[in-house]
Design a protein around this motif. Structure first.
Motif, short mmCIF file in Angstrom:
data_model
loop_
_atom_site.label_atom_id
_atom_site.label_comp_id
_atom_site.label_asym_id
_atom_site.label_seq_id
_atom_site.Cartn_x
_atom_site.Cartn_y
_atom_site.Cartn_z
N VAL A 1 -5.83 9.52 -8.23
CA VAL A 1 -5.22 10.79 -8.60
C VAL A 1 -6.14 11.96 -8.30
O VAL A 1 -5.84 12.82 -7.48
CB VAL A 1 -4.79 10.78 -10.08
N SER A 2 -7.28 12.03 -8.97
CA SER A 2 -8.12 13.24 -8.86
C SER A 2 -9.41 13.03 -8.08
O SER A 2 -10.28 13.89 -8.10
CB SER A 2 -8.44 13.76 -10.26
N LEU A 3 -9.55 11.90 -7.38
CA LEU A 3 -10.79 11.65 -6.66
C LEU A 3 -11.06 12.75 -5.63
O LEU A 3 -10.17 13.15 -4.88
CB LEU A 3 -10.74 10.31 -5.93
N ALA A 4 -12.31 13.23 -5.62
CA ALA A 4 -12.74 14.20 -4.61
C ALA A 4 -13.20 13.44 -3.37
O ALA A 4 -13.38 12.21 -3.40
CB ALA A 4 -13.89 15.04 -5.16
N SER B 1 -6.46 10.59 -2.06
CA SER B 1 -6.05 10.78 -3.45
C SER B 1 -4.94 11.81 -3.48
O SER B 1 -4.71 12.55 -2.52
CB SER B 1 -7.22 11.25 -4.31
N LEU B 2 -4.23 11.86 -4.60
CA LEU B 2 -3.19 12.87 -4.77
C LEU B 2 -3.77 14.27 -4.68
O LEU B 2 -3.18 15.17 -4.08
CB LEU B 2 -2.49 12.67 -6.11
N ALA B 3 -4.94 14.48 -5.28
CA ALA B 3 -5.56 15.80 -5.25
C ALA B 3 -5.84 16.25 -3.82
O ALA B 3 -5.54 17.38 -3.43
CB ALA B 3 -6.84 15.80 -6.08
N ILE C 1 -3.65 5.89 -0.88
CA ILE C 1 -3.90 6.44 -2.21
C ILE C 1 -3.58 5.45 -3.32
O ILE C 1 -3.86 5.71 -4.49
CB ILE C 1 -3.08 7.73 -2.46
N GLY C 2 -2.98 4.32 -2.96
CA GLY C 2 -2.64 3.38 -4.02
C GLY C 2 -2.27 2.02 -3.50
O GLY C 2 -2.06 1.81 -2.30
N ASP D 1 0.82 -1.21 0.00
CA ASP D 1 0.00 0.00 0.00
C ASP D 1 0.86 1.26 0.00
O ASP D 1 1.94 1.29 0.58
CB ASP D 1 -0.92 0.04 1.23
N ILE D 2 0.33 2.31 -0.64
CA ILE D 2 0.98 3.61 -0.68
C ILE D 2 0.11 4.59 0.10
O ILE D 2 -1.09 4.72 -0.19
CB ILE D 2 1.18 4.09 -2.13
N LEU D 3 0.68 5.25 1.09
CA LEU D 3 -0.06 6.11 2.00
C LEU D 3 0.38 7.55 1.90
O LEU D 3 1.51 7.85 1.54
CB LEU D 3 0.14 5.64 3.46
N VAL D 4 -0.53 8.45 2.27
CA VAL D 4 -0.20 9.85 2.49
C VAL D 4 -0.81 10.25 3.83
O VAL D 4 -1.70 9.57 4.36
CB VAL D 4 -0.74 10.79 1.38
N THR D 5 -0.35 11.37 4.38
CA THR D 5 -0.96 11.91 5.58
C THR D 5 -1.95 12.97 5.17
O THR D 5 -1.60 13.93 4.47
CB THR D 5 0.09 12.51 6.52
#
Length: 315
Positions: A187-190, A201-203, A167-168, A140-144
């Motif tokens: 990527v662009s999910l709201a 998501s990245l966005a 996010i991935g 898994d790929i995470l962001v905070t």
């Protein structure tokens, strides 16, 4: 100007109905990535499919895919994750890509491929999107999430706050004489498009771009570089620095986790290391160290809430 037939107007309207999510430019991607001497030997973009991994694995099984084949979908209706979980997302809202590799290293070291792909993807996103990511073992790929009151930053109980968001994901499968590796990225999910509160998501993470063309190029170039380094080291994770790089970016290490293992058993302990085989090493309360090679890993919180799980992009 000659008027277009209704069927062509309808086709164009569908293609460009969401101007914030333009289609990928397959010609430009091939020009940038498929070159003499490069790893990538072909690149196809399809409007929609069930799973890029399944499609590319079928080609490989039939002997119709050579190393370096890349398959990208604008939309997936039956993307697959680990443990046969399924996932889908709006058209052109993410990167859904699978690649075919035939590593010339001992097969005992092929288990490092999903971890290598995670390192390559995280490196690419840092450079191309300007965001910091971390890796949840094994795929898994995470962001905070930023601190605000939106649903994207809400905890599993619905309360606002910061926290890790997936996010991935990455999925590696044996196919023919090689391995198909899939990467799925939101990527662009709201916020209102996320499948569960723990997804992201990245966005929503504040990426400086959500243009999928440069993001995909960055990911594939980074994967090519890491794969070449790993192969030059005959798959040795220490010599290639893959093991230390993965450990440095792994959000699982140093945390209390629960490993849900095959056979309906589980193991709780502190994640203390990634061993030479790419396994997660857990230290239990009695001081015994257990290497975990397969299973679902749950990051435990002090509040006994859980995060993680297979809740976002998968190939």
């Amino acid at each position: 100007m000659t008027p277009q037939p209704p069927e062509n107007r309808d086709k164009d309207a569908g293609r460009w109905s969401d101007l914030s999510r333009p289609p990928l430019n397959a010609t430009a991607l091939r020009r940038a990535l498929v070159r003499p001497g490069a790893l990538w030997t072909s690149l196809d973009v399809v409007p929609a499919t069930g799973s890029t991994n399944s499609d590319l694995a079928a080609r490989a099984a039939e002997g119709k895919a050579e190393e370096g084949a890349v398959l990208v979908a604008e939309e997936q209706s039956a993307g697959r994750g680990r443990l046969n979980r399924t996932w889908s997302a709006p058209p052109r809202s993410g990167i859904f890509v699978s690649v075919y590799l035939t590593p010339r290293v001992p097969t005992a070291r092929w288990g490092w491929l999903p971890l290598l792909t995670g390192v390559a993807t995280a490196t690419a996103l840092s450079k191309a999107a300007g965001i910091d990511t971390s890796l949840k073992w094994p795929n898994d790929i995470l962001v905070t999430a930023p601190e605000d009151s939106s649903s994207a930053a809400a905890g599993p109980d619905g309360t606002p706050g910061t926290g890790e968001r997936k996010i991935g994901g990455i999925l590696a499968e044996r196919a023919g004489p090689g391995v198909v590796i899939g990467i799925g990225l939101n990527v662009s999910l709201a916020a209102d498009e996320l499948p569960v509160p723990t997804a992201g998501s990245l966005a929503l993470a504040g990426a400086r771009t959500t243009d999928r063309d440069p993001l995909l190029r960055a990911v594939l170039r980074s994967l090519e570089q890491w794969y070449a380094t790993w192969q030059a080291a005959i798959g040795d994770p220490a010599t290639s620095r893959l093991q230390e790089t993965y450990a440095a970016g792994c959000a699982t290490l140093g945390r209390s986790v629960r490993a849900e293992l095959p056979g309906d058993t589980d193991l709780t302990g502190e994640a203390v290391a990634i061993d030479g085989d790419g396994r997660l090493v857990l230290a239990t309360a009695n001081g015994v160290r257990h290497p975990v090679g397969a299973g679902d890993i749950i990051h435990l919180r002090a509040t006994a809430q859980e995060t993680g799980g297979d809740d976002s992009a998968q190939p």
